[in-house]
Scaffold this motif. Structure first.
Motif, short mmCIF file in Angstrom:
data_model
loop_
_atom_site.label_atom_id
_atom_site.label_comp_id
_atom_site.label_asym_id
_atom_site.label_seq_id
_atom_site.Cartn_x
_atom_site.Cartn_y
_atom_site.Cartn_z
N VAL A 184 14.92 30.31 -14.93
CA VAL A 184 13.91 29.39 -15.44
C VAL A 184 14.07 29.20 -16.95
O VAL A 184 14.01 28.07 -17.44
N LEU A 185 14.30 30.28 -17.66
CA LEU A 185 14.49 30.17 -19.11
C LEU A 185 15.74 29.37 -19.43
O LEU A 185 15.73 28.52 -20.33
N ALA A 186 16.82 29.61 -18.72
CA ALA A 186 18.06 28.87 -18.96
C ALA A 186 17.85 27.38 -18.70
O ALA A 186 18.31 26.53 -19.46
N ARG A 187 17.15 27.06 -17.63
CA ARG A 187 16.89 25.66 -17.28
C ARG A 187 16.01 25.00 -18.33
O ARG A 187 16.26 23.87 -18.73
N SER A 188 15.00 25.71 -18.82
CA SER A 188 14.09 25.11 -19.79
C SER A 188 14.78 24.86 -21.13
O SER A 188 14.41 23.95 -21.86
N CYS A 189 15.78 25.65 -21.44
CA CYS A 189 16.51 25.43 -22.70
C CYS A 189 17.38 24.19 -22.64
O CYS A 189 17.77 23.66 -23.67
N LYS A 190 17.70 23.72 -21.46
CA LYS A 190 18.54 22.53 -21.30
C LYS A 190 17.72 21.25 -21.26
O LYS A 190 18.27 20.17 -21.42
N GLU A 191 16.42 21.37 -21.04
CA GLU A 191 15.58 20.18 -20.93
C GLU A 191 15.23 19.65 -22.31
O GLU A 191 15.01 20.41 -23.24
N ALA A 192 15.18 18.35 -22.44
CA ALA A 192 14.82 17.72 -23.71
C ALA A 192 13.47 17.02 -23.54
O ALA A 192 13.14 16.53 -22.46
N ALA A 193 12.72 16.98 -24.61
CA ALA A 193 11.44 16.29 -24.58
C ALA A 193 11.70 14.79 -24.47
O ALA A 193 12.69 14.28 -24.99
N PRO A 194 10.79 14.07 -23.82
CA PRO A 194 10.94 12.61 -23.74
C PRO A 194 10.94 12.00 -25.14
O PRO A 194 10.26 12.48 -26.05
N GLN B 272 9.55 9.38 -26.25
CA GLN B 272 8.21 8.95 -26.66
C GLN B 272 7.43 10.11 -27.28
O GLN B 272 6.74 9.94 -28.29
N LEU B 273 7.54 11.30 -26.71
CA LEU B 273 6.86 12.48 -27.25
C LEU B 273 7.43 12.81 -28.63
O LEU B 273 6.69 13.10 -29.57
N ARG B 274 8.73 12.76 -28.76
CA ARG B 274 9.38 13.04 -30.03
C ARG B 274 8.85 12.10 -31.11
O ARG B 274 8.50 12.52 -32.22
N GLU B 275 8.80 10.81 -30.80
CA GLU B 275 8.32 9.82 -31.77
C GLU B 275 6.86 10.07 -32.14
O GLU B 275 6.47 9.96 -33.31
N MET B 276 6.04 10.42 -31.16
CA MET B 276 4.63 10.69 -31.41
C MET B 276 4.47 11.89 -32.34
O MET B 276 3.68 11.85 -33.30
N VAL B 277 5.21 12.95 -32.10
CA VAL B 277 5.12 14.14 -32.94
C VAL B 277 5.58 13.83 -34.36
O VAL B 277 4.92 14.20 -35.34
N LEU B 278 6.68 13.13 -34.50
CA LEU B 278 7.17 12.79 -35.84
C LEU B 278 6.19 11.89 -36.59
O LEU B 278 5.98 12.06 -37.80
N THR B 279 5.56 10.95 -35.89
CA THR B 279 4.56 10.07 -36.51
C THR B 279 3.38 10.89 -37.01
O THR B 279 2.92 10.72 -38.15
N ARG B 280 2.89 11.78 -36.17
CA ARG B 280 1.74 12.61 -36.58
C ARG B 280 2.08 13.54 -37.73
O ARG B 280 1.26 13.75 -38.63
N LEU B 281 3.27 14.09 -37.71
CA LEU B 281 3.69 14.93 -38.83
C LEU B 281 3.76 14.13 -40.11
O LEU B 281 3.33 14.59 -41.18
N SER B 282 4.27 12.93 -40.02
CA SER B 282 4.36 12.06 -41.18
C SER B 282 2.96 11.72 -41.70
O SER B 282 2.73 11.73 -42.91
N GLU B 283 2.04 11.44 -40.79
CA GLU B 283 0.66 11.13 -41.19
C GLU B 283 0.02 12.33 -41.88
O GLU B 283 -0.68 12.17 -42.89
N GLN B 284 0.24 13.52 -41.36
CA GLN B 284 -0.33 14.74 -41.95
C GLN B 284 0.27 14.99 -43.33
O GLN B 284 -0.43 15.40 -44.25
N HIS B 285 1.54 14.72 -43.48
CA HIS B 285 2.21 14.92 -44.74
C HIS B 285 1.67 13.95 -45.80
O HIS B 285 1.48 14.30 -46.96
N THR B 286 1.37 12.71 -45.39
CA THR B 286 0.86 11.69 -46.29
C THR B 286 -0.56 12.05 -46.74
O THR B 286 -0.91 11.86 -47.91
N VAL B 287 -1.37 12.61 -45.84
CA VAL B 287 -2.76 12.99 -46.17
C VAL B 287 -2.78 14.17 -47.11
O VAL B 287 -3.60 14.24 -48.01
N ALA B 288 -1.90 15.08 -46.97
CA ALA B 288 -1.89 16.30 -47.77
C ALA B 288 -1.43 16.09 -49.15
O ALA B 288 -1.53 15.57 -50.04
#
Length: 80
Positions: A52-62, A64-80
């Protein structure tokens, strides 16, 4: 061949599952697992967890999720 016992089997179980024990030790552990339900269950749990661990290490996030996380991080960085 002789049964190596629960203590030795459990001590060497991870190496056995990765095929890192010598041929003789491997045969002894395999023989022990065939006759010991407790050690066999422990081996099954270890093998399943490793797979299970080996399989989960091979999976990539979608993407869309990657873009959402990067957008939110960018927004948090701008606010701070």
């Amino acid at each position: 061949m002789t049964d190596c016992g629960c203590e030795k089997t459990r001590k060497d179980l991870e190496e056995y599952l990765r095929n890192e024990v010598c041929k003789t030790a491997s045969s002894d552990i395999r023989e022990h697992l065939a006759g010991c339900p407790g050690c066999r269950d422990e081996a099954l749990v270890s093998r399943t967890l490793t797979e299970v661990l080996a399989r989960s290490c091979k999976e990539a996030a979608p993407e869309q999720l990657r873009e959402m996380v990067l957008t939110r991080l960018s927004e948090q960085h701008t606010v701070a």
